[in-house]
Write an enzyme that holds these catalytic residues in place. Structure first.
Site, mmCIF file in Angstrom:
data_model
loop_
_atom_site.group_PDB
_atom_site.id
_atom_site.type_symbol
_atom_site.label_atom_id
_atom_site.label_comp_id
_atom_site.label_asym_id
_atom_site.label_seq_id
_atom_site.Cartn_x
_atom_site.Cartn_y
_atom_site.Cartn_z
ATOM 1 N N GLU A 38 0.873 -1.158 0.000
ATOM 2 C CA GLU A 38 0.000 0.000 0.000
ATOM 3 C C GLU A 38 0.921 1.222 0.000
ATOM 4 O O GLU A 38 1.831 1.297 0.832
ATOM 5 C CB GLU A 38 -0.852 -0.035 1.280
ATOM 6 C CG GLU A 38 -1.980 0.936 1.240
ATOM 7 C CD GLU A 38 -2.820 0.911 2.521
ATOM 8 O OE1 GLU A 38 -2.708 -0.053 3.298
ATOM 9 O OE2 GLU A 38 -3.563 1.883 2.718
ATOM 10 N N ARG A 265 5.092 -13.172 9.447
ATOM 11 C CA ARG A 265 5.740 -11.870 9.298
ATOM 12 C C ARG A 265 7.161 -11.959 9.808
ATOM 13 O O ARG A 265 7.471 -12.756 10.687
ATOM 14 C CB ARG A 265 5.036 -10.816 10.170
ATOM 15 C CG ARG A 265 3.704 -10.363 9.703
ATOM 16 C CD ARG A 265 3.113 -9.402 10.730
ATOM 17 N NE ARG A 265 3.740 -8.091 10.679
ATOM 18 C CZ ARG A 265 3.362 -7.130 9.842
ATOM 19 N NH1 ARG A 265 2.380 -7.334 8.999
ATOM 20 N NH2 ARG A 265 3.971 -5.954 9.847
ATOM 21 N N LYS A 275 4.117 0.305 9.390
ATOM 22 C CA LYS A 275 4.275 1.600 8.730
ATOM 23 C C LYS A 275 3.644 2.721 9.547
ATOM 24 O O LYS A 275 4.134 3.844 9.538
ATOM 25 C CB LYS A 275 3.655 1.539 7.335
ATOM 26 C CG LYS A 275 4.601 0.932 6.321
ATOM 27 C CD LYS A 275 4.009 0.972 4.938
ATOM 28 C CE LYS A 275 2.902 -0.040 4.813
ATOM 29 N NZ LYS A 275 2.329 -0.117 3.485
HETATM 30 P P1 ATP Z 1 2.424 -2.462 7.863
HETATM 31 O O1 ATP Z 1 1.816 -3.190 9.006
HETATM 32 O O2 ATP Z 1 3.859 -2.154 8.005
HETATM 33 O O3 ATP Z 1 1.611 -1.292 7.388
HETATM 34 P P2 ATP Z 1 1.273 -3.801 5.703
HETATM 35 O O4 ATP Z 1 1.045 -5.263 5.620
HETATM 36 O O5 ATP Z 1 0.078 -2.956 5.916
HETATM 37 O O6 ATP Z 1 2.406 -3.542 6.717
HETATM 38 P P3 ATP Z 1 1.642 -3.453 2.949
HETATM 39 O O7 ATP Z 1 2.258 -2.330 2.241
HETATM 40 O O8 ATP Z 1 0.187 -3.658 2.807
HETATM 41 O O9 ATP Z 1 2.025 -3.248 4.453
HETATM 42 O O10 ATP Z 1 2.436 -4.799 2.695
HETATM 43 C C1 ATP Z 1 2.806 -5.277 1.440
HETATM 44 C C2 ATP Z 1 3.163 -6.722 1.595
HETATM 45 O O11 ATP Z 1 4.243 -6.873 2.500
HETATM 46 C C3 ATP Z 1 2.016 -7.547 2.139
HETATM 47 O O12 ATP Z 1 1.913 -8.739 1.395
HETATM 48 C C4 ATP Z 1 2.399 -7.824 3.553
HETATM 49 O O13 ATP Z 1 1.884 -9.042 3.977
HETATM 50 C C5 ATP Z 1 3.930 -7.824 3.480
HETATM 51 N N1 ATP Z 1 4.522 -7.450 4.755
HETATM 52 C C6 ATP Z 1 4.302 -6.319 5.458
HETATM 53 N N2 ATP Z 1 4.976 -6.341 6.625
HETATM 54 C C7 ATP Z 1 5.649 -7.520 6.666
HETATM 55 C C8 ATP Z 1 6.521 -8.145 7.613
HETATM 56 N N3 ATP Z 1 6.846 -7.561 8.772
HETATM 57 N N4 ATP Z 1 7.034 -9.365 7.301
HETATM 58 C C9 ATP Z 1 6.732 -9.960 6.135
HETATM 59 N N5 ATP Z 1 5.910 -9.433 5.223
HETATM 60 C C10 ATP Z 1 5.369 -8.216 5.467
HETATM 61 MG MG MG Z 2 -1.571 -3.202 4.503
#
Ligand code: ATP
Ligand code: MG
Length: 564
Positions: A38, A265, A275
């Site tokens: 995102e 994760r 984020k």
């Molecule tokens: P955050 O909680 O940091 O906002 P998010 O999942 O909302 O993370 P996205 O930008 O939606 O962030 O994530 C893009 C991809 O990265 C998704 O497939 C998510 O599952 C993966 N991802 C995000 N954080 C992690 C993590 N700590 N370990 C592994 N994969 C991750």
């Molecule tokens: Mg997300």
């Protein structure tokens, strides 16, 4: 103790799953994944794991991995994040070819499919407010309550949904919901929201849309539109899988629907990877920006001097499992150190200088102190890197803690009467020192043994300490930033529930008076060098007036392994 990079690669259950799919002919042997960030912040170390999994699986099976921006939430998204994410991906070693994909490109198709669901009696417009809807969902063991609008006729739903799109309703006055089962044991299936009204500007579609799809309604459908086979995501989406499958099952797809698979994760000790929290650190001014070297963002780690290859190797090493766990940050640092030990040039730098005068140093015909050039290896780990010439003369700097006027037992560095080796130069013996009014040593006097030129005694006598030094007349001035953990607790927030309670107020120490050997004036922005005896340091993006400590020299991960 094997080095981490010598240990066998960890298991990867996703790989095994893909192999099984290929053997059984599911998806016709095709492998297509996607990385769906995102664009509401920059990439962090957790994303690096998702990237190595998504792109790695595609590469291993001759498949494709799309970069798809999941830009369904116009409130927090921004084009600068889009550009930054593309740049960070390329830096990590996964450059994308051509243009990235965007969920927002599918808004029209998603809309048409939503109308299809309405027509099939599987979606309805609910004009209750968000609070009511959420309260009516109930909870585990608590029955859900059906909305009074749940049984509207199809035509009325279509009419209302079109009016939502046309902007005839205010924000929050209606949503489109899937009609599934208000008593389902999985909360995600209790008539989830598919569209909400938002009167805000979208970074790509501008003012075109008044309604925006939810993550769940957009995600699987975007996967299907692109022809994704394996939709890999993190464990928190486990309970969403049933909904992912349900939506896809309602659509007239001419091929096998994509399948969602969740993995753990990546979490690190002393680190937050959310984020929202990272954005708050930036907003609050706790750090200087998303690329502050203390940030676990890819741009922060890069500025800190972490090689992209070390991050990739770390991600491959920890593997992919379905069990959440937190890895020690020292393990990541160990990969960084192993890589830098191979590649970083050795240089001498004095961070907290103490002046040393060689009282018996010769002068030339003009009465100036003689300058000798001593030859030092650029990297003993790699003879191909050659040697450099370093000037030595009658006045030089050492670290303040490399001299003690009254040394305790077992202190083998410089002290009155003690002989030490100056790396590559001479054996010197301290003969005296001066102090300021507070008793701090401000200058040390030494004599040198001319027979020890190059740093070895012809009579074979040994000294217990070899010290680094920088010639005072030739020194280059620089600022050096030392870093400690951004969060002092291993698990930020473990004690109080609030990660920010564990912020380390002393995570950065800036030393403005460092003295560097002359070769460092030519260091490139981003280059990482080893300051002998001190650690690895990265040249700031603006050049060698500022260095960031990447990691120290000691392998703390090996120590942790020994203790446990
Ligand atoms: P955050 O909680 O940091 O906002 P998010 O999942 O909302 O993370 P996205 O930008 O939606 O962030 O994530 C893009 C991809 O990265 C998704 O497939 C998510 O599952 C993966 N991802 C995000 N954080 C992690 C993590 N700590 N370990 C592994 N994969 C991750
Ligand atoms: Mg997300």
């Amino acid at each position: 103790m094997p080095r981490p990079d010598e240990l066998p690669t960890a298991t990867n259950f996703v790989r095994e799953l893909v192999i099984a799919d290929n053997e059984s002919g599911t998806f016709g042997g095709r492998v297509q994944t996607r990385f769906p960030p995102e664009p509401n912040g920059y990439l962090h170390i957790g994303h690096a794991k998702a990237i190595t999994v998504d792109f790695g699986i595609a590469a291993e099976f001759d498949g494709v991995c799309n970069l798809r921006f999941d830009d369904t939430n116009p409130d927090t998204e921004d084009t600068s994040y889009v550009d930054g994410i593309i740049a960070d991906l390329a830096w990590l070693g996964f450059p994308i070819e051509g243009e990235p994909l965007y969920a927002s490109d599918y808004f029209e198709q998603l809309y048409d499919w939503a109308e299809l669901l309405i027509t099939k009696g599987l979606a309805y417009v609910d004009e209750q407010d968000g609070e009511t809807i959420s309260a009516q969902r109930g909870g585990y063991g608590n029955a859900g309550i059906e909305s009074p609008h749940r049984s509207r006729p199809v035509d009325e739903n279509l009419d209302l949904f079109r009016k939502m799109r046309a902007g005839e309703f205010g924000e929050g006055s209606a949503v489109l919901r899937a009609k599934i089962d208000m008593q389902h044991e999985n909360m995600q299936l209790r008539d989830p929201v598919m569209y909400r009204i938002r009167g805000v500007h979208h970074h790509r579609t501008g003012a075109l849309w008044n309604i925006y799809p939810t993550y769940d309604w957009a995600h699987g459908q975007s996967d299907a539109i692109e022809g994704v086979t394996h939709s890999l995501c993190t464990l928190e989406f486990d309970s969403h899988r049933a909904l992912y499958d349900w939506y896809l099952a309602q659509l007239p797809l001419p091929f096998e629907a994509p399948r969602q698979t969740e993995f753990a994760r990546l979490e690190l000790t002393h680190t937050v990877t959310s984020k929202r929290r990272l954005a708050k650190l930036v907003e609050d001014g706790t750090v200087d920006g998303w690329d502050d070297p203390r940030m676990p963002t890819l741009r922060g780690l890069r500025r800190r001097g972490y090689p992209a290859s070390a991050i990739r190797e770390f991600c491959n090493f920890i593997g992919v499992s379905r069990t959440n766990s937190r890895h020690q940050i020292e393990l990541l640092e160990s990969f960084v150190r192993t890589e830098l030990n191979r590649t970083a040039l050795r240089r001498m730098a004095v961070l907290r200088p103490l002046k040393v005068v060689v009282t018996d140093w010769p002068t030339d015909a003009a009465g100036e102190p003689v300058v000798e050039m001593v030859e030092l290896a650029n990297n003993p780990e790699n003879p191909d890197d050659g040697t450099r010439m370093v000037p030595f003369s009658g006045v030089f700097h050492i670290e303040q803690d490399d001299f003690m006027a009254e040394p305790p037992p077992k202190y083998f560095r410089l002290s009155p009467g003690r002989e030490v080796r100056l790396r590559g130069a001479y054996f010197v013996t301290a003969t005296g020192f001066d102090t300021d009014g507070d008793g701090n040593v401000v200058e040390v006097q030494v004599v040198h043994d001319p027979e020890t030129r190059g740093g070895n005694a012809p009579d074979g006598r040994k000294v217990k300490s070899t010290m680094h030094w920088v010639s005072a007349a030739h020194a280059v001035d620089a600022t050096v930033a030392l870093y400690d953990r951004l969060f002092s607790a291993e698990i930020p927030g473990e004690a109080t529930g609030e990660a920010f309670d564990d912020l380390n107020a002393d995570s950065r120490e800036v030393l403005t008076g460092a003295k560097l050997e002359p070769a460092l004036a030519d260091a490139r922005p981003g280059q990482v060098v080893q300051f002998e005896r001190l650690g690895y340091f990265a040249v700031d993006t603006d050049g060698p007036a500022l260095f960031h400590r990447t990691v120290g020299l000691r392998d703390e991960w090996a120590n942790i392994q020994k203790r446990s």
